[in-house]
Design a protein around this motif. Structure first.
Motif, PDB file in Angstrom:
ATOM      1  N   GLU A 115       9.014  -7.689  -2.460  1.00 28.46           N
ATOM      2  CA  GLU A 115       7.918  -8.642  -2.710  1.00 28.46           C
ATOM      3  C   GLU A 115       6.807  -7.955  -2.253  1.00 28.46           C
ATOM      4  OE1 GLU A 115       5.772 -11.810  -3.775  1.00 28.46           O
ATOM      5  OE2 GLU A 115       7.632 -11.272  -4.422  1.00 28.46           O
ATOM      6  N   LEU A 116       6.682  -7.541  -1.011  1.00 31.17           N
ATOM      7  CA  LEU A 116       5.465  -6.961  -0.518  1.00 31.17           C
ATOM      8  C   LEU A 116       4.838  -5.827  -1.352  1.00 31.17           C
ATOM      9  CD1 LEU A 116       4.985  -5.927   3.335  1.00 31.17           C
ATOM     10  CD2 LEU A 116       3.956  -4.726   1.363  1.00 31.17           C
ATOM     11  N   ALA A 145       1.210  -5.840  -3.439  1.00 27.64           N
ATOM     12  CA  ALA A 145       0.287  -4.571  -2.989  1.00 27.64           C
ATOM     13  C   ALA A 145      -0.029  -3.837  -4.073  1.00 27.64           C
ATOM     14  CB  ALA A 145       0.755  -4.173  -1.820  1.00 27.64           C
ATOM     15  N   GLY A 146       0.855  -3.790  -5.325  1.00 30.39           N
ATOM     16  CA  GLY A 146       0.802  -3.048  -6.480  1.00 30.39           C
ATOM     17  C   GLY A 146       0.988  -1.595  -6.182  1.00 30.39           C
ATOM     18  N   ALA A 149       0.681  -1.372   7.006  1.00 25.77           N
ATOM     19  CA  ALA A 149       0.133   0.002   6.807  1.00 25.77           C
ATOM     20  C   ALA A 149      -0.132   0.247   5.328  1.00 25.77           C
ATOM     21  CB  ALA A 149       1.399   0.953   6.895  1.00 25.77           C
ATOM     22  N   VAL A 150       0.310  -0.762   4.403  1.00 23.96           N
ATOM     23  CA  VAL A 150       0.096  -0.668   2.949  1.00 23.96           C
ATOM     24  C   VAL A 150      -1.386  -0.897   2.740  1.00 23.96           C
ATOM     25  CG1 VAL A 150       0.654  -1.793   0.784  1.00 23.96           C
ATOM     26  CG2 VAL A 150       2.470  -1.148   2.381  1.00 23.96           C
ATOM     27  N   ASP A 151      -1.992  -0.163   1.770  1.00 24.94           N
ATOM     28  CA  ASP A 151      -3.582  -0.602   1.387  1.00 24.94           C
ATOM     29  C   ASP A 151      -3.608   0.001  -0.137  1.00 24.94           C
ATOM     30  OD1 ASP A 151      -3.975   2.034   1.500  1.00 24.94           O
ATOM     31  OD2 ASP A 151      -5.054   1.985   3.349  1.00 24.94           O
ATOM     32  N   GLU A 152      -5.006  -0.153  -0.503  1.00 24.78           N
ATOM     33  CA  GLU A 152      -5.126   0.131  -1.776  1.00 24.78           C
ATOM     34  C   GLU A 152      -5.024   1.833  -2.264  1.00 24.78           C
ATOM     35  OE1 GLU A 152      -8.818   1.081   0.546  1.00 24.78           O
ATOM     36  OE2 GLU A 152      -7.452  -0.604   0.428  1.00 24.78           O
ATOM     37  N   THR A 153      -4.702   2.477  -1.207  1.00 27.27           N
ATOM     38  CA  THR A 153      -4.461   4.073  -1.685  1.00 27.27           C
ATOM     39  C   THR A 153      -2.749   4.169  -1.551  1.00 27.27           C
ATOM     40  OG1 THR A 153      -4.185   4.645   0.507  1.00 27.27           O
ATOM     41  CG2 THR A 153      -6.375   4.645  -0.424  1.00 27.27           C
ATOM     42  N   THR A 154      -1.945   3.116  -1.296  1.00 31.77           N
ATOM     43  CA  THR A 154      -0.751   3.207  -1.237  1.00 31.77           C
ATOM     44  C   THR A 154      -0.044   3.361  -2.546  1.00 31.77           C
ATOM     45  OG1 THR A 154      -0.717   1.997   0.669  1.00 31.77           O
ATOM     46  CG2 THR A 154       1.598   2.272  -0.281  1.00 31.77           C
ATOM     47  N   ALA A 155       0.674   4.439  -2.895  1.00 31.33           N
ATOM     48  CA  ALA A 155       1.449   4.792  -4.306  1.00 31.33           C
ATOM     49  C   ALA A 155       2.908   4.296  -4.220  1.00 31.33           C
ATOM     50  CB  ALA A 155       1.421   6.322  -4.314  1.00 31.33           C
ATOM     51  N   ALA A 156       3.564   4.253  -2.793  1.00 36.84           N
ATOM     52  CA  ALA A 156       4.964   3.580  -2.735  1.00 36.84           C
ATOM     53  C   ALA A 156       5.368   3.453  -1.344  1.00 36.84           C
ATOM     54  CB  ALA A 156       5.815   4.934  -3.275  1.00 36.84           C
ATOM     55  N   VAL A 157       6.180   2.750  -1.166  1.00 39.50           N
ATOM     56  CA  VAL A 157       6.994   2.597   0.118  1.00 39.50           C
ATOM     57  C   VAL A 157       8.507   3.361  -0.335  1.00 39.50           C
ATOM     58  CG1 VAL A 157       8.120   0.936   1.431  1.00 39.50           C
ATOM     59  CG2 VAL A 157       5.765   0.534   0.732  1.00 39.50           C
ATOM     60  N   LEU A 158       8.696   4.343   0.523  1.00 39.86           N
ATOM     61  CA  LEU A 158       9.941   4.971   0.482  1.00 39.86           C
ATOM     62  C   LEU A 158      11.007   4.791   1.554  1.00 39.86           C
ATOM     63  CD1 LEU A 158      11.856   7.305  -0.576  1.00 39.86           C
ATOM     64  CD2 LEU A 158      10.103   8.984   0.467  1.00 39.86           C
ATOM     65  N   ILE A 159      11.954   4.113   1.414  1.00 35.18           N
ATOM     66  CA  ILE A 159      13.022   3.755   2.446  1.00 35.18           C
ATOM     67  C   ILE A 159      14.321   4.205   1.978  1.00 35.18           C
ATOM     68  CG2 ILE A 159      11.428   2.209   3.926  1.00 35.18           C
ATOM     69  CD1 ILE A 159      13.277  -0.124   2.475  1.00 35.18           C
TER      70      ILE A 159
END
Length: 406
Positions: free
Chosen positions: A220-221, A225-226, A188-198
């Motif tokens: 790490e992911l 992915a930055g 699901a993560v790509d160049e538009t991803t700002a954050a992973v919220l969990i």
């Protein structure tokens, strides 16, 4: 004129609420009038052991003396200025909270949902200003069965139809993946991803604890992915799981941590977004604010909460008494309990559906003097104040056994 509360019984007061209060809650039929420590008392003088602790807002129990004293002293001096001016409590609160959480900067807010909304804004601003995501294209990846609050933006990425239905249209920009699934997250993560919220532990879903290594995998992911790792510790943080933050059960340092509930000591609403200077530093004057965020009373109580946690006493209590909780629940498996998940003084208990729904079990426990809260299906949540004693905890487990086996 209505009769004074002290002259009316519980059922009369409950019926009186019906015509005047919006029905957004379905509380247990108990009317609490006073409380101290791990105990509450209803208007008729019956006492109950509080095994919910305000969804972790009361980690330090009801009316903890140090927190009440801090509030009283501040009430005599100054309660509100708004952030239009400086006040003498805010810098100290922010410095100590940053030190406690190992972060650089603090954005004070009021409620947990407000902290989540603020975290979303910060992540998007960082994505545009630092990562270079094209305008209005930032995405945030979240987990299914999440609970981050009930604002329209937040329920828009909930998978709970009770929370969602009837409240659209919803804010775009969110992708939902299964919880505890690193492969799905990576896809699901790509160049538009700002954050992973969990949530490090999903509380509303039934205290779901991810596999060992999941949080480290998320860290790490997101690093590769930055994008940012934003941990919602509103329920799980501030001592509940035996550590200051639940992410500390793995060698993980998120970019942003969302705090609330226990930060106000059960006295005033206090929340905060804490994180690195490189992330929270993207905010400029006028881009975000809150009239009550960081007010003097909140800062005074919040500082007193941090002081309690700085000693490590409550983290140790949660870890030690967590062993009592786990052992007691393990003894009930096959005797009305079909499974449970526990970390520190926090547990989701799955009851045999043949014995009743979570609501029915909660009502039976209430009649026996123990207050808990159900969640989905036949699951109940246990989250006593961290001030609970071993004897009180064993007593509550004994009452649960009685309810399930009688």
């Amino acid at each position: 004129m209505t009769a004074p509360a002290r002259a009316r019984g519980s059922q009369e007061l409950i019926r009186a609420e019906e015509p005047v209060l919006a029905h957004n809650y379905h509380p247990l039929p108990v009317v609490v009038a006073r409380a101290e420590g791990a105990w509450v008392e209803d208007i008729e003088g019956r006492r109950y052991l509080d095994m919910l602790a305000g969804y972790s807002a009361l980690n330090f129990g009801h009316r903890h003396p140090a927190l009440v004293d801090a509030a009283h002293r501040q009430l005599d001096r100054l309660t509100l200025t708004s952030r239009a001016f400086h006040h003498d409590r805010l810098a100290g609160f922010a410095e100590r909270l940053a030190a406690l959480t190992g972060t650089d900067m603090v954005l004070p807010m009021n409620t947990g949902a407000e902290a989540v909304e603020s975290g979303i804004k910060v992540a998007r601003k960082w994505a545009y200003d630092v990562k270079g995501v094209p305008a209005d294209r930032a995405t945030i990846v979240v987990a299914a069965d999440n609970f981050h609050g009930r604002t329209t933006t937040i329920v828009g990425f909930s998978t709970d139809e009770t929370a969602r239905a009837g409240f659209g249209p919803f804010t775009p920009g969110f992708r939902v993946v299964p919880y505890n699934d690193l492969a799905a997250l990576e896809e699901a993560v790509d160049e538009t991803t700002a954050a992973v919220l969990i949530e490090p532990i999903q509380g509303e879903a039934g205290v779901l604890i991810p596999d060992d290594g999941y949080l480290a995998g998320v860290r790490e992911l997101t690093r590769r992915a930055g994008c940012l790792f934003v941990a919602d510790e509103i329920q799980s943080g501030l001592g509940r799981t035996g550590r200051t933050l639940a992410v500390e059960h793995e060698p993980v340092v998120p970019d942003v941590v969302l705090l609330g509930k226990a930060l106000g000591g059960g006295i005033v609403p206090v929340s905060a977004v804490v994180g690195s200077r490189g992330v929270l530093g993207v905010l400029r004057p006028g881009e975000h604010g809150s009239t009550f965020g960081g007010n003097p009373l909140a800062a005074a109580v919040g500082t007193a909460v941090v002081e309690l946690l700085e000693t490590g006493e409550f983290q140790r209590r949660a870890a030690e008494l967590g062993t009592v909780l786990r052992e007691g629940l393990a003894a009930l498996v096959g005797r009305g309990v079909v499974g449970f998940r526990a970390r520190g003084l926090w547990a989701g208990v799955d009851v045999d559906p043949a014995l009743g729904s979570g609501r029915e079990i909660s009502e039976r426990l209430m009649r026996e003097g123990v207050l808990v809260k159900d969640t989905h299906g036949s699951t109940i949540r246990l989250a006593p104040p961290l001030t609970v004693t071993g004897e009180e905890l064993r007593g509550a487990l004994g009452t649960l056994e009685k309810v399930l086996t009688s």
